[in-house]
Design a protein around this motif. Structure first.
Motif, PDB file in Angstrom:
ATOM      1  N   LEU A  52       0.827  -1.211   0.000  1.00 31.41           N
ATOM      2  CA  LEU A  52       0.000   0.000   0.000  1.00 31.41           C
ATOM      3  C   LEU A  52       0.859   1.258   0.000  1.00 31.41           C
ATOM      4  O   LEU A  52       0.532   2.239  -0.678  1.00 31.41           O
ATOM      5  CB  LEU A  52      -0.940   0.011   1.203  1.00 31.41           C
ATOM      6  N   GLN A  53       1.966   1.237   0.751  1.00 30.90           N
ATOM      7  CA  GLN A  53       2.849   2.403   0.793  1.00 30.90           C
ATOM      8  C   GLN A  53       3.470   2.646  -0.576  1.00 30.90           C
ATOM      9  O   GLN A  53       3.582   3.792  -1.021  1.00 30.90           O
ATOM     10  CB  GLN A  53       3.949   2.216   1.844  1.00 30.90           C
ATOM     11  N   ASN A  54       3.858   1.594  -1.256  1.00 29.46           N
ATOM     12  CA  ASN A  54       4.411   1.710  -2.599  1.00 29.46           C
ATOM     13  C   ASN A  54       3.385   2.342  -3.543  1.00 29.46           C
ATOM     14  O   ASN A  54       3.710   3.243  -4.327  1.00 29.46           O
ATOM     15  CB  ASN A  54       4.832   0.329  -3.109  1.00 29.46           C
ATOM     16  N   ALA A  55       2.137   1.888  -3.475  1.00 27.07           N
ATOM     17  CA  ALA A  55       1.080   2.430  -4.325  1.00 27.07           C
ATOM     18  C   ALA A  55       0.782   3.888  -3.967  1.00 27.07           C
ATOM     19  O   ALA A  55       0.588   4.727  -4.859  1.00 27.07           O
ATOM     20  CB  ALA A  55      -0.185   1.591  -4.195  1.00 27.07           C
ATOM     21  N   ALA A  56       0.762   4.212  -2.680  1.00 28.38           N
ATOM     22  CA  ALA A  56       0.500   5.593  -2.259  1.00 28.38           C
ATOM     23  C   ALA A  56       1.623   6.526  -2.700  1.00 28.38           C
ATOM     24  O   ALA A  56       1.362   7.648  -3.174  1.00 28.38           O
ATOM     25  CB  ALA A  56       0.321   5.659  -0.742  1.00 28.38           C
ATOM     26  N   ASP A  57       2.868   6.078  -2.559  1.00 30.95           N
ATOM     27  CA  ASP A  57       4.007   6.886  -3.015  1.00 30.95           C
ATOM     28  C   ASP A  57       3.919   7.160  -4.517  1.00 30.95           C
ATOM     29  O   ASP A  57       4.112   8.291  -4.969  1.00 30.95           O
ATOM     30  CB  ASP A  57       5.331   6.177  -2.708  1.00 30.95           C
ATOM     31  N   ASP A 170      -3.467   1.234   7.135  1.00 30.83           N
ATOM     32  CA  ASP A 170      -3.534   2.493   6.398  1.00 30.83           C
ATOM     33  C   ASP A 170      -2.152   3.115   6.281  1.00 30.83           C
ATOM     34  O   ASP A 170      -1.292   2.926   7.143  1.00 30.83           O
ATOM     35  CB  ASP A 170      -4.511   3.474   7.054  1.00 30.83           C
ATOM     36  N   VAL A 171      -1.961   3.810   5.152  1.00 27.12           N
ATOM     37  CA  VAL A 171      -0.689   4.468   4.871  1.00 27.12           C
ATOM     38  C   VAL A 171      -0.977   5.831   4.225  1.00 27.12           C
ATOM     39  O   VAL A 171      -2.055   6.043   3.659  1.00 27.12           O
ATOM     40  CB  VAL A 171       0.218   3.637   3.934  1.00 27.12           C
ATOM     41  N   THR A 172      -0.002   6.726   4.316  1.00 28.15           N
ATOM     42  CA  THR A 172      -0.133   8.046   3.719  1.00 28.15           C
ATOM     43  C   THR A 172       1.173   8.423   3.045  1.00 28.15           C
ATOM     44  O   THR A 172       2.254   8.133   3.570  1.00 28.15           O
ATOM     45  CB  THR A 172      -0.461   9.100   4.803  1.00 28.15           C
ATOM     46  N   ALA A 173       1.071   9.064   1.887  1.00 28.15           N
ATOM     47  CA  ALA A 173       2.247   9.550   1.175  1.00 28.15           C
ATOM     48  C   ALA A 173       1.966  10.979   0.711  1.00 28.15           C
ATOM     49  O   ALA A 173       0.874  11.290   0.238  1.00 28.15           O
ATOM     50  CB  ALA A 173       2.553   8.668  -0.029  1.00 28.15           C
ATOM     51  N   THR A 174       2.970  11.840   0.856  1.00 31.31           N
ATOM     52  CA  THR A 174       2.838  13.235   0.426  1.00 31.31           C
ATOM     53  C   THR A 174       3.970  13.561  -0.534  1.00 31.31           C
ATOM     54  O   THR A 174       5.114  13.203  -0.293  1.00 31.31           O
ATOM     55  CB  THR A 174       2.909  14.188   1.645  1.00 31.31           C
ATOM     56  N   ALA A 175       3.614  14.225  -1.632  1.00 34.07           N
ATOM     57  CA  ALA A 175       4.618  14.658  -2.604  1.00 34.07           C
ATOM     58  C   ALA A 175       4.378  16.114  -2.928  1.00 34.07           C
ATOM     59  O   ALA A 175       3.263  16.590  -2.905  1.00 34.07           O
ATOM     60  CB  ALA A 175       4.535  13.817  -3.875  1.00 34.07           C
TER      61      ALA A 175
END
Length: 175
Positions: A52-57, A170-175
């Motif tokens: 999930l983290q890979n997909a969110a990133d 759950d995971v979160t990624a910000t760019a």
């Protein structure tokens, strides 16, 4: 004089304890199986979280690449167009990833993706994030496997034995 041989003494001493090893081995096997089941479920949760983290990133990065089209004097898109395009790209990129036993991870266009503006505050010497503020230069993608998500919670293998059928991730990624 009645002297016994040491091996004969040992044999007589252990005769009353036959079968103890079998009981101990059975108890240890139950414990080993329990630890193995725990490790399998925790490993599956960790693997799913990494997927999930890979997909969110990837989704956050893909959406962030759409933002420059609406920034500055040479902007070729309005902020509303950038918002819509960034959300669509994030959902598309996320859906191309597999994770947690699913061939495609889902993200909600409105609930799981938010855009905002980040600016440097020299006074406090830190970045200030303001969500929903234009011009957009920041994207956050949140992915989750729980009852509120279309994918549902993550089903576990062995935890149902102790009454836990699934886990929320759950995971979160910000760019």
């Amino acid at each position: 004089m009645n002297i016994k041989h040491p091996l004969r003494q040992f044999a007589e001493h252990t005769r009353g304890r036959r079968g103890n090893i079998l009981v101990m081995a059975a108890l240890f096997m139950v414990a080993i199986m329990g630890f193995t089941a725990f490790v399998v479920d925790v490993g599956y949760i960790s693997l799913t979280k990494a997927q999930l983290q890979n997909a969110a990133d990837a989704g956050a990065l893909g959406a962030a690449l759409e933002l420059p089209d609406g920034i500055g004097k040479g902007a070729i898109e309005t902020q509303a167009e950038v918002d819509a395009e960034a959300r669509n790209v994030a959902v598309d990129v996320v859906s191309r990833h597999a994770g947690g036993g699913l061939d495609s991870i889902s993200a909600d266009n409105q609930d799981d993706i938010r855009l905002g503006h980040a600016s440097w505050d020299a006074g406090s010497n830190r970045w200030v994030k303001a969500w929903g503020v234009q011009p957009y230069n920041m994207v956050e993608v949140t992915l989750h496997r729980d009852a509120a998500n279309a994918d549902g919670p993550l089903d576990l293998f062995f935890a149902p034995i102790i009454g836990t059928n699934n886990a929320d991730v759950d995971v979160t990624a910000t760019a």
